[in-house]
Write a protein that holds these residues in place. Structure first.
Motif, PDB file in Angstrom:
ATOM      1  N   GLY A 204      45.252 -22.478 -14.351  1.00  0.00           N
ATOM      2  CA  GLY A 204      46.312 -23.439 -14.133  1.00  0.00           C
ATOM      3  C   GLY A 204      45.978 -24.426 -13.033  1.00  0.00           C
ATOM      4  N   GLY A 205      46.962 -25.264 -12.698  1.00  0.00           N
ATOM      5  CA  GLY A 205      46.776 -26.254 -11.667  1.00  0.00           C
ATOM      6  C   GLY A 205      46.731 -25.640 -10.283  1.00  0.00           C
ATOM      7  N   ALA A 206      46.099 -26.386  -9.370  1.00  0.00           N
ATOM      8  CA  ALA A 206      45.962 -25.958  -7.971  1.00  0.00           C
ATOM      9  C   ALA A 206      45.320 -24.584  -7.865  1.00  0.00           C
ATOM     10  CB  ALA A 206      47.319 -25.966  -7.278  1.00  0.00           C
ATOM     11  N   HIS A 207      44.406 -24.258  -8.808  1.00  0.00           N
ATOM     12  CA  HIS A 207      43.814 -22.928  -8.754  1.00  0.00           C
ATOM     13  C   HIS A 207      42.878 -22.762  -7.558  1.00  0.00           C
ATOM     14  CE1 HIS A 207      40.866 -25.128 -11.453  1.00  0.00           C
ATOM     15  NE2 HIS A 207      40.049 -24.644 -10.529  1.00  0.00           N
ATOM     16  N   VAL A 359      42.603 -29.050 -14.888  1.00  0.00           N
ATOM     17  CA  VAL A 359      42.148 -27.810 -15.512  1.00  0.00           C
ATOM     18  C   VAL A 359      40.786 -27.395 -14.967  1.00  0.00           C
ATOM     19  CG1 VAL A 359      41.409 -26.774 -17.683  1.00  0.00           C
ATOM     20  CG2 VAL A 359      43.485 -28.156 -17.609  1.00  0.00           C
ATOM     21  N   LEU A 360      39.878 -28.362 -14.790  1.00  0.00           N
ATOM     22  CA  LEU A 360      38.506 -28.036 -14.406  1.00  0.00           C
ATOM     23  C   LEU A 360      38.328 -27.823 -12.913  1.00  0.00           C
ATOM     24  CD1 LEU A 360      36.457 -30.404 -16.756  1.00  0.00           C
ATOM     25  CD2 LEU A 360      36.892 -27.964 -17.009  1.00  0.00           C
ATOM     26  N   HIS A 528      35.145 -22.049  -9.434  1.00  0.00           N
ATOM     27  CA  HIS A 528      35.519 -22.301  -8.039  1.00  0.00           C
ATOM     28  C   HIS A 528      34.810 -21.328  -7.106  1.00  0.00           C
ATOM     29  CE1 HIS A 528      37.890 -23.291  -4.539  1.00  0.00           C
ATOM     30  NE2 HIS A 528      38.269 -22.031  -4.427  1.00  0.00           N
ATOM     31  N   SER A 529      34.647 -20.087  -7.538  1.00  0.00           N
ATOM     32  CA  SER A 529      33.966 -19.096  -6.706  1.00  0.00           C
ATOM     33  C   SER A 529      32.536 -19.515  -6.418  1.00  0.00           C
ATOM     34  CB  SER A 529      33.971 -17.732  -7.397  1.00  0.00           C
ATOM     35  OG  SER A 529      33.352 -17.812  -8.675  1.00  0.00           O
ATOM     36  N   ALA A 530      31.887 -20.166  -7.375  1.00  0.00           N
ATOM     37  CA  ALA A 530      30.514 -20.624  -7.164  1.00  0.00           C
ATOM     38  C   ALA A 530      30.461 -21.738  -6.123  1.00  0.00           C
ATOM     39  CB  ALA A 530      29.906 -21.094  -8.475  1.00  0.00           C
ATOM     40  N   HIS A 531      31.475 -22.617  -6.107  1.00  0.00           N
ATOM     41  CA  HIS A 531      31.526 -23.656  -5.077  1.00  0.00           C
ATOM     42  C   HIS A 531      31.672 -23.027  -3.691  1.00  0.00           C
ATOM     43  CE1 HIS A 531      31.706 -27.265  -7.630  1.00  0.00           C
ATOM     44  NE2 HIS A 531      32.399 -26.526  -8.472  1.00  0.00           N
ATOM     45  N   VAL A 532      32.513 -22.006  -3.579  1.00  0.00           N
ATOM     46  CA  VAL A 532      32.676 -21.299  -2.302  1.00  0.00           C
ATOM     47  C   VAL A 532      31.356 -20.659  -1.876  1.00  0.00           C
ATOM     48  CG1 VAL A 532      33.882 -19.404  -1.145  1.00  0.00           C
ATOM     49  CG2 VAL A 532      35.130 -20.894  -2.720  1.00  0.00           C
ATOM     50  N   ALA A 533      30.669 -20.028  -2.826  1.00  0.00           N
ATOM     51  CA  ALA A 533      29.391 -19.379  -2.511  1.00  0.00           C
ATOM     52  C   ALA A 533      28.333 -20.402  -2.116  1.00  0.00           C
ATOM     53  CB  ALA A 533      28.922 -18.560  -3.710  1.00  0.00           C
ATOM     54  N   MET A 534      28.300 -21.557  -2.790  1.00  0.00           N
ATOM     55  CA  MET A 534      27.322 -22.586  -2.446  1.00  0.00           C
ATOM     56  C   MET A 534      27.523 -23.075  -1.020  1.00  0.00           C
ATOM     57  SD  MET A 534      26.525 -25.080  -5.703  1.00  0.00           S
ATOM     58  CE  MET A 534      28.232 -25.417  -6.112  1.00  0.00           C
ATOM     59  N   ASN A 535      28.757 -23.332  -0.634  1.00  0.00           N
ATOM     60  CA  ASN A 535      29.016 -23.794   0.725  1.00  0.00           C
ATOM     61  C   ASN A 535      28.616 -22.743   1.751  1.00  0.00           C
ATOM     62  OD1 ASN A 535      29.992 -26.277  -0.095  1.00  0.00           O
ATOM     63  ND2 ASN A 535      32.118 -25.597  -0.186  1.00  0.00           N
ATOM     64  N   ALA A 536      28.882 -21.469   1.445  1.00  0.00           N
ATOM     65  CA  ALA A 536      28.477 -20.397   2.352  1.00  0.00           C
ATOM     66  C   ALA A 536      26.956 -20.356   2.481  1.00  0.00           C
ATOM     67  CB  ALA A 536      29.012 -19.052   1.854  1.00  0.00           C
ATOM     68  N   VAL A 589      21.606 -33.627 -14.020  1.00  0.00           N
ATOM     69  CA  VAL A 589      21.965 -32.276 -13.605  1.00  0.00           C
ATOM     70  C   VAL A 589      23.480 -32.104 -13.778  1.00  0.00           C
ATOM     71  CG1 VAL A 589      21.988 -30.632 -11.698  1.00  0.00           C
ATOM     72  CG2 VAL A 589      20.072 -32.224 -11.956  1.00  0.00           C
ATOM     73  N   GLY A 590      23.882 -31.067 -14.511  1.00  0.00           N
ATOM     74  CA  GLY A 590      25.307 -30.824 -14.739  1.00  0.00           C
ATOM     75  C   GLY A 590      25.940 -31.772 -15.738  1.00  0.00           C
ATOM     76  N   ARG A 591      25.155 -32.265 -16.671  1.00  0.00           N
ATOM     77  CA  ARG A 591      25.657 -33.277 -17.609  1.00  0.00           C
ATOM     78  C   ARG A 591      26.881 -32.788 -18.384  1.00  0.00           C
ATOM     79  NH1 ARG A 591      23.699 -37.654 -20.490  1.00  0.00           N
ATOM     80  NH2 ARG A 591      21.611 -37.444 -19.571  1.00  0.00           N
ATOM     81  N   GLU A 592      26.848 -31.554 -18.903  1.00  0.00           N
ATOM     82  CA  GLU A 592      27.943 -31.073 -19.740  1.00  0.00           C
ATOM     83  C   GLU A 592      29.261 -31.044 -18.974  1.00  0.00           C
ATOM     84  OE1 GLU A 592      29.147 -27.142 -22.444  1.00  0.00           O
ATOM     85  OE2 GLU A 592      27.191 -27.262 -21.452  1.00  0.00           O
ATOM     86  N   PHE A 593      29.239 -30.547 -17.757  1.00  0.00           N
ATOM     87  CA  PHE A 593      30.474 -30.477 -16.975  1.00  0.00           C
ATOM     88  C   PHE A 593      31.002 -31.872 -16.666  1.00  0.00           C
ATOM     89  CE2 PHE A 593      32.635 -30.543 -12.868  1.00  0.00           C
ATOM     90  CZ  PHE A 593      33.613 -29.581 -13.054  1.00  0.00           C
ATOM     91  N   TYR A 594      30.134 -32.765 -16.205  1.00  0.00           N
ATOM     92  CA  TYR A 594      30.589 -34.108 -15.842  1.00  0.00           C
ATOM     93  C   TYR A 594      31.059 -34.888 -17.072  1.00  0.00           C
ATOM     94  CZ  TYR A 594      28.510 -33.201 -11.264  1.00  0.00           C
ATOM     95  OH  TYR A 594      28.210 -32.671 -10.026  1.00  0.00           O
ATOM     96  N   ASN A 595      30.436 -34.652 -18.225  1.00  0.00           N
ATOM     97  CA  ASN A 595      30.922 -35.296 -19.452  1.00  0.00           C
ATOM     98  C   ASN A 595      32.302 -34.782 -19.831  1.00  0.00           C
ATOM     99  OD1 ASN A 595      28.843 -37.091 -20.017  1.00  0.00           O
ATOM    100  ND2 ASN A 595      27.630 -35.572 -21.118  1.00  0.00           N
ATOM    101  N   ASN A 596      32.520 -33.471 -19.706  1.00  0.00           N
ATOM    102  CA  ASN A 596      33.839 -32.914 -20.007  1.00  0.00           C
ATOM    103  C   ASN A 596      34.899 -33.438 -19.042  1.00  0.00           C
ATOM    104  OD1 ASN A 596      32.786 -31.390 -22.104  1.00  0.00           O
ATOM    105  ND2 ASN A 596      32.443 -29.584 -20.825  1.00  0.00           N
ATOM    106  N   LEU A 597      34.507 -33.631 -17.780  1.00  0.00           N
ATOM    107  CA  LEU A 597      35.458 -34.157 -16.801  1.00  0.00           C
ATOM    108  C   LEU A 597      35.826 -35.597 -17.133  1.00  0.00           C
ATOM    109  CD1 LEU A 597      36.926 -33.309 -14.202  1.00  0.00           C
ATOM    110  CD2 LEU A 597      34.979 -34.184 -12.912  1.00  0.00           C
ATOM    111  N   GLY A 598      34.850 -36.401 -17.521  1.00  0.00           N
ATOM    112  CA  GLY A 598      35.099 -37.748 -18.028  1.00  0.00           C
ATOM    113  C   GLY A 598      35.806 -38.673 -17.064  1.00  0.00           C
TER     114      GLY A 598
END
Length: 683
Positions: A204-207, A359-360, A528-536, A589-598
């Protein structure tokens, strides 16, 4: 590091006595929590699966999902609380081997870890059946089970949790040293994270806000509930260290209560509006949980004001056991309520469908990332924003303590540390952090700040040195405290390995290439968990690299100034080459995600990636300048300190060295004069 074994029979921990008086309390709590969870689920009902186009699961599957999660949560908090006790609440032996109380807590944690492992495996089956609208018995078909686990995130999370619990179970059986116990404690906390990042709050939103607040909530609850159970069990064993454990846990409990209250408030406001909280089943359960938390706060206050004082001052443990027993039962009831809450669907407020960005990444973006939006369009990062503020406050508290004692502390170090904290806050909570998940170029800017700018400033702050000066030593015959724990961490074998120049350089530079050119970044963009791990990872690896190079704090390995400068210059070509590769790449890099985000303002993904590569190439020069400046200043100060040392030595010896040197010169001059005079006479 090999696991330490007792060196003699005298040092071997005494076998733990079974805390028979605490087991009935634990069993009663489990029964109470199960009754509360099943009863509330029966009253509130389950989610409507028809909207998903599937038939709902069997009734037993629904209840089994709740019970297995509850049992896994209970086993987790007992395991984590026992490891907390063994690591920080009771003292080890002087040799570093855990004492008798720590050994008993380790064995309890091991049993709880096995229970956690079994319950998590059961949760894999039930969560898969629940998500697929199947009966639990159908999960014994390997084809069906593997298909559901591969398609649904929640069973995967439980599988990871089971793996972590299994490692902890074996570790509790093998570990005897304090260092390994501390490592097991930290590792056990990670077992709470997979389910938190894939549960209700992750959809959902604000996840992003909901998930981060849930992480704080779960960790604080595990430390509080598990720690209290461990302390009560210690009291039943009539341990001589019950006073120390109760006093230390009192501070932990207060911090956990505050963290639970604030994180629970954020999580609730994300999902339920205050106006409709009385009109939904989810809102009513939240009210029940808030009431239980308030009751626990009252009991906790009584514990601190009466029971802990009675134990510390008079050795009277009766009030601690009485209040602690009631508090444990309320905590178990709260765990049952939380399990039911995780099963209860969120209230459907409003009819608008969330947009693709919401959503994303959890929220909508207000337009292209102009300078104004990057600077002022803030969205708080609850994990790293809170971390930055907490680090700044703790540092200032340490400086204040030194100044109240009359000890000076350089202003430059304070400025450097606060600037490092501010850079973390800005990178993750300003418009930079808001746009980073959606645009590669902004993400690369965040990467540079978190891996290069913030670690350099933090290393120049000298926080370890400040802490060692602010915390007083525990004393020869006293149990070790925070100062001794910090020294053990700095001098540990792990710190020595990570600060080796070759290891630090490979981790610091190699992670750039591994993350972006192996497909790992493409996978991480979706979570989102991967973004947290990357920053760490960025922050920790950057700090491990710059700490031995320019850090004020004593490092396990310290190179000479020229060696440190050489290591820094060796890393520069690798960063430059990384940026050049991105700028000249023809694959996004990350083409599929950025295309879906549009995003409508990102019309060319390759151009945005080239911009990110240019930022990586250009911003890579900033750390070189900062490190070079810091090294020159440190070099000059070292020369000045050496000159002052020589002057002090000369003053102490009344310039004996200088007088001897002048006498030698006079003697040489006299000899030279005699030789010349003799030569003239011979001539």
């Amino acid at each position: 590091m090999p696991l330490e074994q007792p060196r003699s029979a005298e040092e071997a921990p005494a076998p733990a006595r079974r805390p028979s008086s605490a087991l009935p309390l634990l069993a009663a709590g489990v029964v109470l929590a199960t009754f509360v969870a099943i009863g509330l689920v029966a009253l509130t009902g389950v989610a409507d699966y028809s909207v998903l186009g599937i038939e709902g699961p069997e009734v037993l599957t629904g209840y089994g999902t709740v019970v297995t999660r509850l049992l896994a949560d209970i086993a987790a908090v007992v395991c984590i609380g026992s490891l907390l006790l063994a690591t920080f609440l009771v003292p080890p032996q002087r040799t570093g081997v855990v004492g008798a109380d720590g050994y008993a807590a380790l064995r309890t944690a091991g049993v709880a870890a096995w229970a956690w492992f079994i319950a998590a495996l059961a949760a894999v089956l039930y969560s898969a059946a629940d998500a697929g609208g199947r009966g639990a018995h159908e999960m014994f078909d390997a084809t069906v089970l593997v298909g559901l686990v591969s398609a649904v995130e929640q069973p995967k999370a439980w599988l990871i949790t089971a793996s972590i619990a299994l490692v902890v179970a074996f570790g509790c059986r093998l570990a005897l040293s304090w260092q390994w116990t501390a490592l097991l404690f930290l590792f056990s906390i990670t077992g709470l994270l997979p389910v938190a990042f894939t549960g209700h709050s992750a959809s959902g939103g604000a996840h992003d806000l909901a998930t981060d607040s849930l992480v704080f909530h779960l960790v604080a609850a595990a430390l509080w509930v598990g720690g209290l159970i461990a302390v009560v069990a210690l009291g039943w064993r009539r341990s001589p260290h019950i006073g120390l454990a109760a006093r230390r846990f009192s501070s932990v409990a207060l911090a956990c209560w505050i963290a639970m209250a604030l994180s629970g408030l954020v999580n609730a406001l994300v999902r339920v509006s205050p106006a409709s909280i009385l009109e939904t089943q989810y809102g009513l359960l939240l009210i029940g949980k808030v009431t239980a938390l308030a009751m626990l706060g009252v009991f906790g206050h009584q514990q601190r004001s009466r029971a802990v004082r009675a134990v510390v001052e008079r050795g009277d443990r009766r009030q601690l056991l009485q209040l602690g027993g009631v508090e444990v039962l309320i905590m178990f009831a709260t765990l049952g309520l939380s399990a039911a809450l995780s099963r209860t669907p969120y209230p459907a407020e409003g009819t608008e469908e969330p947009g693709t960005a919401e959503v994303l990444i959890g929220y909508e973006l207000n337009g292209p990332p102009t300078l104004s939006r990057l600077l002022f369009d803030w969205r708080p990062d609850l994990i790293y924003g809170t971390l930055a503020i907490a680090l700044a406050v703790l540092y200032l508290a340490g400086v204040r303590r030194l100044r109240r004692r009359g000890d000076p502390w350089p202003v430059g170090r304070t400025v450097a540390w606060l600037s490092g904290c501010a850079s973390i806050l800005i990178a993750t909570s300003s418009g930079i952090g808001r746009y980073a998940p959606a645009m590669f170029s902004v993400h690369m800017g965040l990467h540079m700040i978190m891996s290069m700018v913030a670690p350099i400033l933090l290393a120049l702050g000298g926080a370890v040195t400040l802490a060692l000066r602010a915390w007083r030593p525990a004393g020869k015959d006293n149990p070790p405290g925070p100062r001794e724990w910090l020294l053990t961490l700095v001098e540990s074998r792990l710190a020595r390995v990570l600060t080796r120049p070759v290891v630090a350089l490979v981790l610091f530079v190699g992670s750039f290439y591994l993350l972006y050119f192996s497909g790992l970044f493409d996978f991480a963009l979706n979570y989102h968990s991967a973004h947290v791990a990357m920053n760490a990872h960025f922050l920790l690896v950057g700090y491990a690299f710059f700490w031995p190079l320019i850090g004020i704090d004593p490092a396990p390995r310290r190179l000479p100034a020229l060696g440190r400068l050489g290591v820094m210059f060796v890393s520069v070509p690798f960063h430059a080459f990384f940026g050049v590769i991105l700028m000249n790449a023809t694959t996004v890099v990350g083409r599929e995600f950025y295309n879906n985000l549009g995003l409508p303002w990102v019309t060319d993904l390759l151009t945005d990636q080239q911009l990110g590569g240019g930022m990586a190439w250009a911003l890579g020069e900033i750390p070189v300048l900062l490190v070079f400046t810091a090294l020159m200043v440190q070099w000059a100060r070292a020369d000045a300190r050496e000159a002052r040392r020589i002057d002090r030595r000369a003053d102490a010896t009344d310039d004996e060295d200088l007088a001897a040197y002048n006498a030698m010169l006079r003697q040489l001059a006299a000899q030279d004069g005699r030789q010349r005079h003799g030569g003239d006479r011979n001539a």
